[in-house]
Design a protein around this motif. Structure first.
Motif, PDB file in Angstrom:
ATOM      1  N   LYS A 889       0.820  -1.208   0.000  1.00 12.41           N
ATOM      2  CA  LYS A 889       0.000   0.000   0.000  1.00 12.41           C
ATOM      3  C   LYS A 889       0.857   1.262   0.000  1.00 12.41           C
ATOM      4  O   LYS A 889       0.593   2.219  -0.725  1.00 12.41           O
ATOM      5  CB  LYS A 889      -0.923  -0.022   1.238  1.00 12.41           C
ATOM      6  N   LYS A 890       1.912   1.240   0.801  1.00 10.56           N
ATOM      7  CA  LYS A 890       2.808   2.399   0.859  1.00 10.56           C
ATOM      8  C   LYS A 890       3.497   2.624  -0.485  1.00 10.56           C
ATOM      9  O   LYS A 890       3.630   3.766  -0.950  1.00 10.56           O
ATOM     10  CB  LYS A 890       3.851   2.178   1.955  1.00 10.56           C
ATOM     11  N   TYR A 892       2.437   1.672  -3.547  1.00 13.75           N
ATOM     12  CA  TYR A 892       1.472   2.146  -4.536  1.00 13.75           C
ATOM     13  C   TYR A 892       1.154   3.627  -4.304  1.00 13.75           C
ATOM     14  O   TYR A 892       1.014   4.410  -5.263  1.00 13.75           O
ATOM     15  CB  TYR A 892       0.177   1.338  -4.462  1.00 13.75           C
ATOM     16  N   SER A 893       1.024   4.023  -3.051  1.00 18.84           N
ATOM     17  CA  SER A 893       0.714   5.424  -2.731  1.00 18.84           C
ATOM     18  C   SER A 893       1.836   6.346  -3.182  1.00 18.84           C
ATOM     19  O   SER A 893       1.589   7.451  -3.693  1.00 18.84           O
ATOM     20  CB  SER A 893       0.475   5.572  -1.225  1.00 18.84           C
ATOM     21  N   THR A 894       3.074   5.919  -2.983  1.00 18.71           N
ATOM     22  CA  THR A 894       4.202   6.740  -3.416  1.00 18.71           C
ATOM     23  C   THR A 894       4.208   6.874  -4.936  1.00 18.71           C
ATOM     24  O   THR A 894       4.471   7.955  -5.468  1.00 18.71           O
ATOM     25  CB  THR A 894       5.530   6.139  -2.943  1.00 18.71           C
ATOM     26  N   LYS A 909      -4.413   2.647  -8.208  1.00 17.66           N
ATOM     27  CA  LYS A 909      -5.647   2.995  -7.479  1.00 17.66           C
ATOM     28  C   LYS A 909      -6.499   1.752  -7.242  1.00 17.66           C
ATOM     29  O   LYS A 909      -7.102   1.578  -6.177  1.00 17.66           O
ATOM     30  CB  LYS A 909      -6.426   4.038  -8.264  1.00 17.66           C
ATOM     31  N   LEU A 912      -4.951  -0.176  -4.427  1.00 21.39           N
ATOM     32  CA  LEU A 912      -5.204   0.458  -3.133  1.00 21.39           C
ATOM     33  C   LEU A 912      -6.651   0.264  -2.682  1.00 21.39           C
ATOM     34  O   LEU A 912      -6.946   0.222  -1.485  1.00 21.39           O
ATOM     35  CB  LEU A 912      -4.881   1.950  -3.215  1.00 21.39           C
TER      36      LEU A 912
END
Length: 915
Positions: A889-890, A892-894, A909, A912
């Motif tokens: 998750k971290k 993909y967010s970055t 997205k 996530l």
């Protein structure tokens, strides 16, 4: 701050619209109306910052502005240098050098302040850096030429900010990377224009070239700066010129004890490099020198080697290993003072420390150091000369100044050196091994001087002496400096009276795309004729009309590709004559409707281009072979030799094998694989026509009933057409395409018989480049010939790493994961900070379901290059597949923070959101 970003890349469209002229800094953006004065611009850049930010940002902006202003002064000092005359030029040089070294000190100071800011961890640090980037990128006062002053600062900043793993810092890292890419593009535009104008230093100079845009730029600078005022500010007033008889000679001035280079034998050159060693450029220069068997002298600054402790004992630093490597390669290292101060203004102990302290450091590096000294700026006094005499050191000056410290354009540097060498006939050339532009200019200079028969001299302990080194292997030469590249690409499927073909137009289109996208041919210089356009008149008109009026020059290259029918007629004399068949040809009227090889031979002889290569995906015979490749010495100056070569798919009575992958013929598919990199048989990054034939010929013969032929046409003098492979910078990801099964199967058969490329090494030793390979191939008369492929040129570790990565990518696309893993591993052994190879190695593990190993290598890639967004996407997938949902998750967010609209944004997205 970040929202205000206006990157340099956005300005490049404007850059490309200008018609440019010869000279150094000649590509720029027109000044905008109502430009602010410099102090106001600096104040405006910091106006929106908070009080704490402005307090830190303002001095940084002032330092950056001073950097630009000094560079502008250097430009004005040497503008129209030929018109200024030798007296003015000689007086301007020390001032220009002083300005340059003041700027070097500014760069170091700016780098150190930014490094301290990043390491200090203050809350406003990233906003301050963003404000500085705003100025560098989009300040209305700056021309593009001005922005080149920031290259080294941005490179250092990119390295330092990579240590900060916060998301805002990663975004800034990405922004800096984009700016550096833009500056590299600006430099390439300069270089391209100079190549075109000077024709790589050959041909007539009777017409004075116009430089309107450069003059416009200089005119803008001269509104606020003048050469006379700059010189006066530095304590120099140019006197009225004296008649030649009144000038003192060097010996009358007491300089006969020094070495200037004028006393060398004719056509003898000494290569010298000041101010190093540099952490990367010195090694690059050494690799280039090795290619040409040229010795050199490196005059080194003591503070780069280490320091003297309180007792005066030398304490060496990390760069000292580079100096030891230079000695191991047979080069000399000399003394260039401790701090690069202007020694003519030093006296007493301070002067002795500058000279003797560095000598202590050099002797601590290696007792083999040479007892020679070069005064910074060439500025010396009687006391300094006396100290040299007491220390048994000899002063070495120069008589050929590359001006690489002042000129940011490699082609301009090379042109200046070659003109001065032509005038002097011998001498010592002054370079600096602290500039990337010197690295780029050096091969152009050495290639030309080698071709002209100049000898390179090294220091033998007492004097400069020509060193007899083993010459590079035949054809192991640099790219032959093509000014422009042209092509005629013909494909015919829809014959009216001949059997229709399925593959020819697709083959021609693929060849066009390869030339443009991979090898940088300009689209407007690639003439395409498909089907109904490829009539007899259309084909001949492309040669006689379009090329004849295109402005082709003798330093250009031309590639002709034909895919269609070929035929062979038996003449009454018993000789065979080959023809290519246009779309409108009648099978019963070949002699009048088709195009005979004799016509193509005449065209080849009449071409202006330096090298021409005809590639014919058609089968016929009767192609007259003339001169072959020649001796090793003959091929050594390939950059000068005219080349007229032809590669054909097969001989008479042979059918072109259709049914290759992706709708191509077997011949063209194999040709495209060769141009993709497999034809680089020696792993040096260059594919000569000889190498390409040596790959294609045996491979096609092994999988079809065709026997490709290769040879030289009338007018050839042994030159070899050269393709330079671009470095592949693709970060492998799920979007990376791989070949279909039929292509992989065919490539396996091709590779089984083709001459092997460089193999990766095992253990702790770098891979060894292969020796020459001998291949038996038909010549253009249908007779067997032994084709000897060139041995590889020596390469730097960085170049070898890139080529190993490129081979790994080829293996990955063919799903050869073990071979890909080996090559990417080799790339990382050669270059441990190679983020591209680390990511690609990680994805090889990923494809083999080794997800934890893959995640570790994606993490390594991110540590090496924190702003590389695709590595975060890959890391997210690897962590997800290994069960680390939070880590995924971290990651993909970055990725989304860096590329919110990137090609993988929808996928990230979705991940996530829990799929």
């Amino acid at each position: 701050m970040l929202a205000k970003k206006k990157t340099l890349i956005a300005a490049l469209a404007t850059v490309a619209t200008f018609s440019l002229g010869a000279g150094a800094w000649h590509l720029f953006l027109q000044p905008k109306a109502g430009r602010a004065q410099a102090p106001e611009a600096v104040a405006a850049s910091a106006a929106s910052a908070s009080g704490a930010e402005a307090q830190v940002l303002t001095p940084l902006l002032e330092q950056a502005r001073a950097l630009v202003q000094a560079q502008r002064k250097i430009i004005v000092l040497f503008a129209d240098e030929a018109k200024a005359g030798p007296e003015v030029a000689e007086r301007a040089k020390p001032v220009g050098q002083a300005l340059f070294h003041e700027n070097q000190a500014r760069v170091l100071a700016l780098e150190e302040r930014l490094r301290s800011l990043i390491q200090g961890g203050e809350a406003q640090r990233l906003a301050v850096i963003a404000g500085l980037l705003d100025y560098m990128e989009s300040d209305a006062q700056l021309f593009d030429a001005d922005r080149l002053a920031f290259v080294e600062v941005l490179r250092s900043l990119k390295t330092d900010i990579a240590q900060d793993s916060t998301l805002p810092a990663i975004k800034l890292h990405k922004r800096i990377s984009e700016d550096l890419d833009a500056l590299a593009e600006i430099e390439r535009n300069y270089d391209k224009e100079i190549q075109r104008i000077f024709g790589r230093f050959e041909g007539s100079r009777a017409i004075e070239l116009k430089r309107e845009k450069w003059e416009d730029y200089v005119a803008q600078l001269k509104k606020s700066l003048s050469r006379e005022q700059i010189l006066k500010d530095y304590g120099v007033v140019t006197p009225y010129p004296l008649p030649p008889t009144a000038k003192a000679s060097a010996s009358e001035e007491g300089e006969n004890a020094e070495v200037f280079g004028k006393e060398l034998p004719p056509k003898t050159i000494v290569l010298t490099f000041d101010d190093g060693p540099h952490r990367s450029y010195t090694e690059e220069i050494t690799a280039i020198l090795k290619q040409y068997g040229a010795p050199a002298v490196f005059f080194q600054v003591g503070s780069n080697l280490g320091r003297l402790d309180a007792q005066g004992k030398p304490q060496l630093g990390g760069l000292a290993k580079i100096s030891q490597g230079l000695l191991d390669e047979g080069h000399a290292i000399g003394n260039h003072s401790l701090t690069h101060a202007q020694l003519s203004k030093r006296t007493g102990d301070a002067l002795k420390q500058e000279i003797l302290g560095t000598d202590s450091l050099l002797q601590a590096v290696d007792k083999r150091r040479s007892p020679i000294f070069r005064f910074p700026y060439g500025a010396r006094n009687a006391e300094g000369m006396e100290i040299l005499g007491q220390a048994k050191l000899r002063s070495v000056m120069w008589n050929i100044d590359s001006m690489d410290w002042a000129d940011p354009v490699p082609s301009s540097i090379a042109e200046r050196v070659l003109k001065t060498v032509e005038k002097e006939g011998r001498g010592i050339i002054l370079f600096h091994d602290i500039h990337e532009r010197t690295v780029k200019a050096l091969p152009l200079i050495l290639e030309k001087l080698s071709a002209q028969g100049y000898q390179f001299a090294g220091w033998d302990g007492a004097k400069f002496k020509s060193v007899k080194r083993e010459a590079p292997p035949a054809a192991a030469v640099a790219t032959p400096a093509y000014a422009d590249s042209w092509a005629i690409v013909i494909g015919i499927n829809d014959y009216a009276k001949w059997p229709k073909l399925q593959y020819a137009v697709r083959d021609a289109q693929a060849m066009r795309e390869t030339l443009i996208q991979k090898f940088g041919f300009a689209p407007e210089r690639v003439i395409s004729l498909d089907n109904q356009d490829a009539t007899r008149m259309g084909i001949l008109g492309a040669f006689h009309d379009k090329l004849a009026h295109s402005g082709m020059k003798k330093n250009d290259r031309l590639l002709v590709f034909f895919a269609g029918h070929g035929a062979t007629l038996q003449l009454s004399s018993g000789r065979s004559l080959g023809y290519i068949i246009p779309v409108d040809s009648d099978p019963g009227k070949i002699a009048t409707d088709a195009i005979p090889m004799t016509e193509l031979q005449n065209i080849a002889e009449s071409l202006t281009a330096k090298h021409a290569l005809f590639i014919m995906d058609a089968c016929y015979s009767g192609l007259g072979l003339t001169r072959g490749g020649g001796s090793a010495n003959f091929l050594r100056d390939n950059a000068r030799r005219i080349g007229r070569q032809m590669l054909t798919a097969g001989g008479a009575d042979q059918l072109v094998a259709d049914g290759g992958p992706n709708g191509h013929s077997v011949f063209t598919w194999t040709l495209l694989q060769g141009l993709a990199g497999k034809g680089d048989l020696n792993g040096d990054g260059l594919i000569t026509a000889t190498e390409l034939a040596a790959y294609v010929g045996p491979a096609v013969s092994a999988v079809s009933r065709q026997t490709p032929a290769f040879g030289s046409l009338p007018g050839s003098e042994g030159g070899d057409f050269v393709f330079e492979l671009p470095a592949n910078d693709e970060f492998i990801s799920a979007q990376t395409s791989q070949l279909p099964s039929d292509a992989i199967a065919l490539n396996g058969k091709l590779d089984a018989v083709a001459a092997p490329p460089q193999a990766a090494a095992g253990g702790d030793k770098p891979a060894q480049l292969p020796v020459s390979t001998t291949v038996v191939l038909k010549d253009l008369q249908g007779q067997d010939q032994k084709l000897v492929t060139p041995a590889a040129m020596p390469s730097s570790m960085r170049q070898l790493a890139q080529r190993a990565n490129d081979r790994g990518l080829q293996h990955f696309k063919e799903k050869r994961y073990l071979e890909a893993e080996r090559e990417f591993t080799e790339a990382l052994k050669l270059r441990p900070d190679f983020a591209l190879a680390a990511n690609n190695l990680g994805f090889v593990f990923y494809k083999q379901d080794k997800f934890k190993e893959a995640a570790r290598w994606f993490e390594n890639a991110i540590q090496m290059d924190r702003s590389r967004a695709i590595a975060y996407l890959n890391l997210g997938d690897a962590r997800a597949r290994s069960g680390d949902a939070e880590g995924a998750k971290k990651a993909y967010s970055t990725y989304l923070a860096l590329l919110p609209n990137g090609p993988g944004a929808a996928y990230a997205k979705q991940k996530l959101a829990g799929d």
